[in-house]
Motif scaffolding. Structure first.
Motif, PDB file in Angstrom:
ATOM      1  N   PRO A 326     -11.040  30.154 -38.496  1.00 23.46           N
ATOM      2  CA  PRO A 326     -12.671  29.707 -38.377  1.00 23.46           C
ATOM      3  C   PRO A 326     -12.767  28.700 -37.550  1.00 23.46           C
ATOM      4  CG  PRO A 326     -11.877  29.872 -40.567  1.00 23.46           C
ATOM      5  CD  PRO A 326     -10.451  29.889 -39.815  1.00 23.46           C
ATOM      6  N   ASN A 327     -12.054  27.799 -37.182  1.00 26.91           N
ATOM      7  CA  ASN A 327     -12.127  26.387 -36.254  1.00 26.91           C
ATOM      8  C   ASN A 327     -11.766  26.768 -35.081  1.00 26.91           C
ATOM      9  OD1 ASN A 327     -13.085  24.851 -38.760  1.00 26.91           O
ATOM     10  ND2 ASN A 327     -10.766  25.108 -39.185  1.00 26.91           N
ATOM     11  N   TRP A 328     -11.652  28.193 -34.310  1.00 24.39           N
ATOM     12  CA  TRP A 328     -11.336  28.432 -33.047  1.00 24.39           C
ATOM     13  C   TRP A 328     -12.185  27.556 -32.195  1.00 24.39           C
ATOM     14  CZ3 TRP A 328     -12.815  30.166 -28.420  1.00 24.39           C
ATOM     15  CH2 TRP A 328     -11.997  30.745 -27.572  1.00 24.39           C
ATOM     16  N   VAL A 329     -13.439  27.759 -32.306  1.00 24.91           N
ATOM     17  CA  VAL A 329     -14.653  27.144 -31.210  1.00 24.91           C
ATOM     18  C   VAL A 329     -14.299  25.404 -31.221  1.00 24.91           C
ATOM     19  CG1 VAL A 329     -16.870  26.704 -30.538  1.00 24.91           C
ATOM     20  CG2 VAL A 329     -16.249  28.637 -31.484  1.00 24.91           C
ATOM     21  N   GLU A 330     -14.262  24.867 -32.355  1.00 26.24           N
ATOM     22  CA  GLU A 330     -13.953  23.474 -32.244  1.00 26.24           C
ATOM     23  C   GLU A 330     -12.762  22.901 -32.051  1.00 26.24           C
ATOM     24  OE1 GLU A 330     -13.343  21.131 -36.326  1.00 26.24           O
ATOM     25  OE2 GLU A 330     -15.501  20.845 -35.836  1.00 26.24           O
ATOM     26  N   LYS A 331     -11.590  23.816 -32.014  1.00 25.58           N
ATOM     27  CA  LYS A 331     -10.281  23.302 -31.510  1.00 25.58           C
ATOM     28  C   LYS A 331     -10.407  23.529 -30.089  1.00 25.58           C
ATOM     29  CE  LYS A 331      -7.439  24.535 -35.715  1.00 25.58           C
ATOM     30  NZ  LYS A 331      -6.455  25.423 -36.176  1.00 25.58           N
ATOM     31  N   VAL A 332     -10.929  24.573 -29.719  1.00 29.00           N
ATOM     32  CA  VAL A 332     -10.892  24.748 -27.980  1.00 29.00           C
ATOM     33  C   VAL A 332     -11.754  23.571 -27.766  1.00 29.00           C
ATOM     34  CG1 VAL A 332     -11.685  26.262 -26.226  1.00 29.00           C
ATOM     35  CG2 VAL A 332     -10.317  27.117 -28.075  1.00 29.00           C
ATOM     36  N   GLU A 333     -13.005  23.339 -28.144  1.00 34.59           N
ATOM     37  CA  GLU A 333     -13.862  22.206 -27.466  1.00 34.59           C
ATOM     38  C   GLU A 333     -13.358  20.733 -27.546  1.00 34.59           C
ATOM     39  OE1 GLU A 333     -18.366  20.623 -28.344  1.00 34.59           O
ATOM     40  OE2 GLU A 333     -17.441  22.078 -30.025  1.00 34.59           O
ATOM     41  N   HIS A 334     -12.526  20.656 -28.364  1.00 34.97           N
ATOM     42  CA  HIS A 334     -11.753  19.168 -28.580  1.00 34.97           C
ATOM     43  C   HIS A 334     -10.571  19.160 -28.147  1.00 34.97           C
ATOM     44  CE1 HIS A 334     -15.581  17.525 -30.575  1.00 34.97           C
ATOM     45  NE2 HIS A 334     -15.300  18.531 -31.444  1.00 34.97           N
ATOM     46  N   GLY A 335      -9.846  20.179 -27.227  1.00 31.97           N
ATOM     47  CA  GLY A 335      -8.725  19.998 -26.552  1.00 31.97           C
ATOM     48  C   GLY A 335      -7.315  20.201 -27.608  1.00 31.97           C
ATOM     49  N   HIS A 336      -7.755  20.953 -28.657  1.00 24.31           N
ATOM     50  CA  HIS A 336      -6.604  21.268 -29.616  1.00 24.31           C
ATOM     51  C   HIS A 336      -6.143  22.656 -29.651  1.00 24.31           C
ATOM     52  CE1 HIS A 336      -8.496  17.828 -31.866  1.00 24.31           C
ATOM     53  NE2 HIS A 336      -7.391  17.421 -31.163  1.00 24.31           N
ATOM     54  N   GLU A 337      -5.927  23.136 -28.327  1.00 27.57           N
ATOM     55  CA  GLU A 337      -5.634  24.580 -28.321  1.00 27.57           C
ATOM     56  C   GLU A 337      -4.195  24.821 -28.882  1.00 27.57           C
ATOM     57  OE1 GLU A 337      -6.239  26.358 -24.169  1.00 27.57           O
ATOM     58  OE2 GLU A 337      -7.511  24.421 -23.963  1.00 27.57           O
ATOM     59  N   HIS A 338      -3.254  24.106 -28.855  1.00 25.30           N
ATOM     60  CA  HIS A 338      -2.136  24.154 -29.209  1.00 25.30           C
ATOM     61  C   HIS A 338      -1.876  24.325 -30.776  1.00 25.30           C
ATOM     62  CE1 HIS A 338      -2.941  19.936 -29.813  1.00 25.30           C
ATOM     63  NE2 HIS A 338      -1.844  19.883 -30.804  1.00 25.30           N
ATOM     64  N   LEU A 339      -3.341  24.074 -31.391  1.00 24.21           N
ATOM     65  CA  LEU A 339      -3.183  24.393 -32.873  1.00 24.21           C
ATOM     66  C   LEU A 339      -3.964  25.553 -33.370  1.00 24.21           C
ATOM     67  CD1 LEU A 339      -3.538  20.522 -34.243  1.00 24.21           C
ATOM     68  CD2 LEU A 339      -1.754  21.923 -34.421  1.00 24.21           C
ATOM     69  N   LEU A 340      -4.401  26.232 -32.353  1.00 17.95           N
ATOM     70  CA  LEU A 340      -5.009  27.297 -32.531  1.00 17.95           C
ATOM     71  C   LEU A 340      -4.015  28.537 -33.354  1.00 17.95           C
ATOM     72  CD1 LEU A 340      -6.973  28.422 -29.283  1.00 17.95           C
ATOM     73  CD2 LEU A 340      -7.840  27.725 -31.522  1.00 17.95           C
ATOM     74  N   ARG A 341      -4.668  28.884 -34.543  1.00 22.25           N
ATOM     75  CA  ARG A 341      -3.865  29.898 -35.225  1.00 22.25           C
ATOM     76  C   ARG A 341      -4.412  31.098 -34.958  1.00 22.25           C
ATOM     77  NH1 ARG A 341      -6.186  29.246 -40.467  1.00 22.25           N
ATOM     78  NH2 ARG A 341      -4.856  27.642 -41.309  1.00 22.25           N
ATOM     79  N   LYS A 342      -3.705  31.548 -33.905  1.00 26.02           N
ATOM     80  CA  LYS A 342      -3.992  32.984 -33.190  1.00 26.02           C
ATOM     81  C   LYS A 342      -3.978  34.185 -33.959  1.00 26.02           C
ATOM     82  CE  LYS A 342      -3.613  31.138 -28.409  1.00 26.02           C
ATOM     83  NZ  LYS A 342      -2.797  31.229 -27.178  1.00 26.02           N
ATOM     84  N   CYS A 343      -4.698  34.884 -33.945  1.00 25.37           N
ATOM     85  CA  CYS A 343      -4.743  36.126 -34.762  1.00 25.37           C
ATOM     86  C   CYS A 343      -3.657  37.141 -34.132  1.00 25.37           C
ATOM     87  CB  CYS A 343      -5.877  37.126 -34.779  1.00 25.37           C
ATOM     88  SG  CYS A 343      -5.926  39.003 -35.179  1.00 25.37           S
ATOM     89  N   ILE A 344      -2.608  37.713 -34.969  1.00 22.86           N
ATOM     90  CA  ILE A 344      -1.675  38.697 -34.219  1.00 22.86           C
ATOM     91  C   ILE A 344      -1.673  40.096 -34.415  1.00 22.86           C
ATOM     92  CG2 ILE A 344       0.120  36.794 -34.650  1.00 22.86           C
ATOM     93  CD1 ILE A 344       1.120  38.407 -37.169  1.00 22.86           C
ATOM     94  N   SER A 345      -2.958  40.439 -34.507  1.00 20.26           N
ATOM     95  CA  SER A 345      -3.546  41.692 -34.526  1.00 20.26           C
ATOM     96  C   SER A 345      -2.270  42.837 -35.451  1.00 20.26           C
ATOM     97  CB  SER A 345      -3.590  42.225 -33.073  1.00 20.26           C
ATOM     98  OG  SER A 345      -4.404  41.535 -32.330  1.00 20.26           O
ATOM     99  N   CYS A 346      -2.252  42.145 -36.674  1.00 20.61           N
ATOM    100  CA  CYS A 346      -1.417  43.055 -37.444  1.00 20.61           C
ATOM    101  C   CYS A 346      -2.224  44.032 -38.224  1.00 20.61           C
ATOM    102  CB  CYS A 346      -0.422  42.017 -38.451  1.00 20.61           C
ATOM    103  SG  CYS A 346      -1.596  41.313 -39.625  1.00 20.61           S
TER     104      CYS A 346
END
Length: 685
Positions: A326-346
């Protein structure tokens, strides 16, 4: 933000200004009450996505004609004014976080959920089921069509009164308006069938009715299947022509794809690339100049930024991506892309749970889609040591969770890398996206100073006891199931043998690059066996056969993966033997016996040989419980809490282990409370 200027550029549509270009599209949840109203949990689910910075949240499709228009076990309703208070509470809550809010208006037609129809027959353009094997609907009369048009308008009016910023009309995905637009379903001969203009007439009436109710300044969106990916269905070129009749009055085009029988291209299968269908949105945008939404496995912010920068779309829809994080936007905005919990499309918790099993929405990699990180607020009151055995996804989730609430955690992994079976399976090219989950867990673990990880270390009871644990978590994973079949243990692992397991394939991927002219036979028609088949057919094997003891392949697969796999089996001409048992393994062939239930099968009831150049035995996995008896003895001797999670408990899916990893919170709370009761008081107390 500076790295992604297009993602974070506001966009104004009529009187709605969206603060960034990320949209949560409508995805059913089965969180609503049976009465169709919002409840506290349901609102909290959407609030998480608003708190995380999402620009526009489009609430899941709402029923405007109950019961004939309903779909899903529980679905929001908007067919009566009594639903306005609950809808208003939602918009009020989401607006507090700066999100714009839309709602999708939908009539399911032939896709209506039978369990809510009380014996009524579904309705549609014609008497064509909305999916293979579906119920046969009846054709709507003209009077009924016009009545439904009015209901769309009434529903839009309610949405406006509930202070939504926008409404979206659903005209895709095998729902009612799609059933009129698509020549696959629409066989009418009146003014609502035949020519593209006639097939578009119903949707045209709906758009006009909604506009007449909401006025000129309220945004209207239209979602549609740009390419139905079915023979005889609308292609992208057909849809561009159809939209000529629908463009007027629409402010936002939500460009989706597929019908029920091609669901793997709507709810994208795992192997489709990030943004794979943005070309469709680009074509629509270039022709009509409207604000356009695209979607399709978009997880990487660099892909989202490029789509926007290249003018392929104006808005990026990430449904499953925002369920996972749910925090995808906030993490990208603040430079925390490495902590994105990316959907794996399962597509298990988000799609299979809802559509196939009528369960509430869940997520394989996000164990709490409603409360997200709320657990971190409840820190342990007493010092607590936790030892985790196994660094797969279940063990990592348990270890991170325990550390995040204040425990001192030690994790041991016998291999020299983390990720467990997820990392192994992700070596398959079509499963590579799974890597994103262990990558996230490892990055999350790096942020925790009280989490200590030892790889290449096999723990035993002595090692564990030296750390004086309060809790021990067994997360030792699974290993291949190898039953006592004649010849199996003699052939597998023998030097120069032609019989292998999935791990032989994964352990040396380069060995299998040139398969032209080779004959591959696979025993086991479950997830692992089908993965092996997929690997070899795409490498040019001359013949690939698969053997399954049950009457069907992929019985326990989620519905999206099964659709994808069955399409693959058909496309590549895989030889299928169901109702067939493996009786013996020889050096260059499997001995099989057919159960005899398929009288038209060439081997019905017979014993026969299946020759191969390479044979794979994929009969599933079983829990690795080699340490478990020792841990139980340790528990009896010391009173230390011992829990078994993930595949170390029962071999299942990643989603089960992730949930059990998070459930360590229950054991931690139990031990913490016990320390409250039984910790000795100081002498002067």
């Amino acid at each position: 933000m500076k790295n992604y200027p297009n993602i974070f550029e506001p966009l104004t549509v009529k009187r709605m200004t969206i603060k960034n270009r990320i949209v949560m599209p409508p995805i059913g949840t089965n969180l609503a009450g049976l009465d169709g109203k919002f409840n506290t949990e349901h609102i909290a689910y959407y609030v998480q996505r608003a708190k995380g910075g999402t620009g526009l949240i489009t609430v899941e499709n709402a029923c405007l004609d109950f019961p004939l228009g309903t779909n899903g076990t529980t679905q929001l309703r908007i067919d009566n004014d009594q639903y306005i208070p609950g809808l208003y509470k939602l918009t009020e809550a989401l607006h507090a976080y700066g999100a714009c809010v839309s709602i999708q208006l939908n009539h399911a037609g032939a896709s209506a959920y039978p369990g809510r129809l009380n014996g009524m027959q579904q309705v549609s353009s014609s008497n064509i089921p909305s999916k293979t094997g579906g119920s046969v609907p009846r054709s709507l009369t003209k009077d009924e069509i016009y009545a439904i048009v009015r209901k769309f308008g009434e529903a839009a009016g309610r949405a406006q009164r509930a202070e939504f910023d926008c409404v979206e009309i659903h005209a895709g995905h095998s729902y009612l308006l799609s059933q009129f637009l698509s020549p696959i379903y629409n066989k009418r001969t009146d003014e609502f069938g035949g020519s593209p203009e006639n097939r578009a007439r119903f949707a045209r009436l709906v758009i006009d009715e909604v506009r007449s109710v909401v006025g000129p300044f309220f945004p209207i969106g239209l979602r549609f299947s740009a390419d139905e990916f079915m023979e005889g269905g609308n292609t992208l070129e057909d849809t561009l022509r159809n939209l000529e009749y629908l463009s007027e009055g629409v402010d936002i085009f939500n460009v989706s794809a597929a019908l029920n029988d091609t669901l793997q291209f709507q709810i994208d299968e795992m192997n489709l690339a990030d943004g794979w269908r943005s070309y469709m949105a680009k074509a629509v945008r270039e022709k009509f100049g409207k604000v356009t939404i695209t979607s399709g496995n978009i997880r990487d912010p660099r892909v989202a930024e490029k789509i926007l920068a290249d003018g392929e779309a104006d808005l990026i829809a990430m449904g499953r991506g925002l369920i996972a994080d749910p925090n995808w936007v906030e993490k990208v905005e603040h430079g925390h892309e490495h902590l994105l919990r990316k959907c794996i499309s399962c597509n298990i918790g988000c799609a299979d749970h809802r559509i196939a099993k009528s369960e509430p929405i869940r997520c394989t990699i996000n164990p709490d889609v409603v409360s997200e990180d709320a657990y971190k607020q409840k820190q342990v009151k007493h010092p607590m040591n936790v030892v985790v055995i196994g660094g797969g996804t279940a063990g990592l989730e348990a270890a991170c969770t325990a550390a995040e609430v204040g425990c001192d955690v030690h994790l041991f992994e016998s291999k020299d890398y983390l990720g467990g079976l997820a990392r192994e399976i992700a070596r398959l090219p079509d499963k590579n996206r799974i890597n994103d989950f262990p990558d996230y867990l490892i990055e999350r673990a790096k942020t925790l100073d009280n989490l200590h990880i030892a790889t290449g270390t096999k723990a035993d009871v002595k090692t564990i006891d030296a750390l004086q644990p309060d809790i021990v978590v067994n997360a030792t994973g699974a290993k291949p199931l190898l039953p006592p079949i004649k010849g199996l243990h003699e052939e597998m692992g023998r030097e120069n043998s032609k019989v292998f397991s999935i791990f032989d394939l994964l352990g040396d991927m380069d060995r299998w690059n040139d398969m032209v002219g080779k004959n591959i036979a696979v025993i086991g028609g479950g997830a692992v066996g089908l993965d092996v088949v997929e690997f070899f057919v795409k490498r040019g094997a001359a013949k690939v056969s698969i053997v399954e003891m049950m009457p069907m392949l992929g019985k326990d697969l989620d519905l999206i993966t099964r659709l994808s796999m069955m399409n693959m089996v058909k496309e590549y001409g895989v030889e299928v033997h169901t109702n067939t048992a493996l009786t013996e393994i020889a050096a260059d062939h499997f001995k099989l016996k057919h159960a005899g239930v398929d009288a038209d099968m060439p081997f019905a009831g017979a014993e026969f040989d299946l020759p191969f150049d390479y044979g794979f035995v994929c009969l599933g996995m079983r829990a690795d419980q080699s340490l478990w008896p020792d841990l139980l003895s340790y528990k009896r001797e010391t009173g230390v809490e011992v829990v078994n999670i993930g595949d170390g408990k029962i071999a299942r899916r990643i989603i089960n282990g992730t949930k059990e990893g998070r459930d360590i919170l229950t054991t931690i709370a139990k031990v913490d409370q016990a320390k409250d009761k039984y910790t000795p008081r100081a002498a002067n107390d």
